[in-house]
Scaffold this active site. Structure first.
Site, PDB file in Angstrom:
ATOM      1  N   LEU A   1      37.713  63.770  53.215  1.00  0.00           N
ATOM      2  CA  LEU A   1      38.507  63.783  54.080  1.00  0.00           C
ATOM      3  C   LEU A   1      39.266  62.465  53.952  1.00  0.00           C
ATOM      4  O   LEU A   1      40.130  62.593  54.546  1.00  0.00           O
ATOM      5  CB  LEU A   1      37.901  64.648  54.603  1.00  0.00           C
TER       6      LEU A   1
ATOM      7  N   ASP B  89      37.113  57.281  48.797  1.00  0.00           N
ATOM      8  CA  ASP B  89      37.548  57.401  47.760  1.00  0.00           C
ATOM      9  C   ASP B  89      36.757  56.923  46.077  1.00  0.00           C
ATOM     10  O   ASP B  89      37.373  57.117  44.952  1.00  0.00           O
ATOM     11  CB  ASP B  89      38.789  57.184  47.046  1.00  0.00           C
TER      12      ASP B  89
ATOM     13  N   GLU C  41      37.163  56.245  37.928  1.00  0.00           N
ATOM     14  CA  GLU C  41      38.589  56.001  36.277  1.00  0.00           C
ATOM     15  C   GLU C  41      38.935  54.362  36.585  1.00  0.00           C
ATOM     16  O   GLU C  41      39.431  53.321  35.900  1.00  0.00           O
ATOM     17  CB  GLU C  41      39.495  56.670  35.820  1.00  0.00           C
ATOM     18  N   ASP C  42      39.625  54.459  37.956  1.00  0.00           N
ATOM     19  CA  ASP C  42      40.239  53.578  38.245  1.00  0.00           C
ATOM     20  C   ASP C  42      39.411  51.755  38.689  1.00  0.00           C
ATOM     21  O   ASP C  42      40.136  50.467  38.842  1.00  0.00           O
ATOM     22  CB  ASP C  42      40.579  53.596  40.025  1.00  0.00           C
TER      23      ASP C  42
ATOM     24  N   ARG D  13      40.192  50.317  48.209  1.00  0.00           N
ATOM     25  CA  ARG D  13      39.218  50.631  47.244  1.00  0.00           C
ATOM     26  C   ARG D  13      38.142  49.652  47.250  1.00  0.00           C
ATOM     27  O   ARG D  13      37.443  49.520  46.313  1.00  0.00           O
ATOM     28  CB  ARG D  13      40.115  51.611  46.815  1.00  0.00           C
TER      29      ARG D  13
ATOM     30  N   ARG E  27      49.909  49.491  41.595  1.00  0.00           N
ATOM     31  CA  ARG E  27      48.627  49.260  41.836  1.00  0.00           C
ATOM     32  C   ARG E  27      48.172  48.217  40.377  1.00  0.00           C
ATOM     33  O   ARG E  27      46.614  47.573  40.564  1.00  0.00           O
ATOM     34  CB  ARG E  27      47.660  50.323  41.938  1.00  0.00           C
TER      35      ARG E  27
ATOM     36  N   HIS F 253      50.070  56.636  38.969  1.00  0.00           N
ATOM     37  CA  HIS F 253      49.769  56.129  37.683  1.00  0.00           C
ATOM     38  C   HIS F 253      49.809  56.510  36.943  1.00  0.00           C
ATOM     39  O   HIS F 253      50.515  57.713  37.114  1.00  0.00           O
ATOM     40  CB  HIS F 253      47.887  56.359  38.061  1.00  0.00           C
TER      41      HIS F 253
ATOM     42  N   CYS G 107      40.695  61.030  36.089  1.00  0.00           N
ATOM     43  CA  CYS G 107      40.090  60.078  37.817  1.00  0.00           C
ATOM     44  C   CYS G 107      38.848  60.211  37.957  1.00  0.00           C
ATOM     45  O   CYS G 107      37.829  59.383  38.756  1.00  0.00           O
ATOM     46  CB  CYS G 107      40.642  60.380  38.991  1.00  0.00           C
TER      47      CYS G 107
HETATM   48  C1  CIR Z   1      44.003  57.053  45.313  1.00  0.00           C
HETATM   49  O1  CIR Z   1      44.911  57.320  46.246  1.00  0.00           O
HETATM   50  O2  CIR Z   1      43.675  56.141  45.042  1.00  0.00           O
HETATM   51  C2  CIR Z   1      42.948  57.956  45.463  1.00  0.00           C
HETATM   52  N1  CIR Z   1      43.287  58.867  46.585  1.00  0.00           N
HETATM   53  C3  CIR Z   1      43.354  58.845  43.821  1.00  0.00           C
HETATM   54  C4  CIR Z   1      43.275  58.170  42.804  1.00  0.00           C
HETATM   55  C5  CIR Z   1      43.052  58.750  41.381  1.00  0.00           C
HETATM   56  N2  CIR Z   1      42.969  57.591  40.492  1.00  0.00           N
HETATM   57  C6  CIR Z   1      43.368  58.386  39.538  1.00  0.00           C
HETATM   58  O3  CIR Z   1      44.246  59.635  39.039  1.00  0.00           O
HETATM   59  N3  CIR Z   1      42.494  57.595  38.916  1.00  0.00           N
END
Ligand code: CIR
Length: 298
Positions: free
Chosen positions: A25, A77, A82-83, A103, A152, A181, A284
């Protein structure tokens, strides 16, 4: 049954996912989520369980098909794996350095999972000072790797990524403006078909991405859908995983894709409402690994 496909997205052997932390949250949001609209933990857990079940079904290896990492409460997060990593071949991957400081630290657990799943050649971006990249900015279609240069992801991150892909695969940097992204607005169904948000940002992003290729290479079929939510789809083998709640026109586009793109015979609708609140889409929440094609084995 459609013809078989040679796309790596049709040869997925495993997915790496991560459990949802209770702290979800507090996930980052560009929309300045009002507290009342923060994700509901239990709903997010249920939605993620359903998502992973769809992946298991698409992969067809039962429980083993999805490697699930534990959540980390210090990283709200962390479900957005994926990130943290980009898979570049059946045996290689880049472990990224996430573009937003809060992150950083999510990457290591996913790297360990990839090693467990048989990836043997890992390039660790965190060893290159100043290089940053989120996997959400990387779209590998099978023929090209589009890399969004966003808030990013920087050029140094893109250069590190380039070293991990086979030399014949062009890396195509594209400026991302007004989007978190690249993949918020464009995803791939296979090496010839893209799904794109029919918005100012989506149209300009795909124009710039395809414009950066030579005329011949630019031969992609672009399937426009209503917005970013509808554009972020996940193709896994014979299944097209798509978001619930989109308009009839977008559902018709998915139907047409399933009918015309080789190798797809099922559309699975998943509820992503809790993750959308913190800018999370469908791609993601997993990192996909794939096997060699029969052609590669010859
Ligand atoms: C962020 O802002 O990093 C996360 N709340 C959302 C990341 C989403 N990542 C993605 O679509 N690859």
């Amino acid at each position: 049954m459609p013809l078989s496909s040679t796309s790596h997205l049709a040869r997925v052997t495993r997915a790496v996912c991560r459990q949802v932390p209770r702290s979800v949250l507090n996930g980052l949001s560009g929309n300045k989520v009002a507290e009342a609209n923060a994700p509901d933990y239990q709903k997010a857990v249920d939605q993620h369980a359903a998502y992973m079940e769809h992946l298991r079904e698409a992969i067809g290896l039962g429980e083993q098909g999805v490697y699930v990492c534990d959540a980390d409460e210090n990283h709200p997060d962390c479900v957005f794996v994926e990130d943290t990593a980009v898979v570049s071949s059946p045996t290689s991957a880049v472990s990224t350095s996430i573009g937003v400081e809060s992150r950083r630290g999510e990457e290591k657990v996913v790297l360990d999972a990839l090693l467990e799943c048989g990836v043997s050649d890992v390039l660790n971006m965190r060893n290159v000072s100043g290089a940053h990249l989120d996997g959400g900015d990387v779209l590998f279609t099978g023929r090209h790797v589009f890399v969004g240069l966003s808030s990013r992801t920087n050029m140094l991150g893109c250069d590190v990524l380039r070293k991990s892909f086979p030399p014949g695969v062009p890396i195509v940097p594209v400026q991302v403006v007004d989007n978190l992204h690249f993949k918020c607005s464009i995803t791939a169904v296979d090496e010839n078909n893209l799904v794109v948000a029919n918005t100012d940002v989506g149209r300009s992003l795909v124009r710039n991405a395809l414009g950066a290729l030579g005329d011949r290479d630019a031969e992609y079929t672009v399937h426009f859908v209503e917005n970013d939510i509808a554009a972020n789809i996940l193709r896994c083998n014979h299944v097209l995983i798509v978001p619930e709640g989109v308009r009839k026109e977008s559902r018709q586009v998915y139907d047409r894709i399933a009918k015309n793109v080789p190798g797809i015979d099922e559309i699975s609708y998943v509820d992503n409402s809790e993750f959308v609140k913190i800018d999370g889409s469908l791609t993601c929440r997993s990192v996909l690994l794939w096997g060699n094609s029969n052609k590669d084995k010859e």
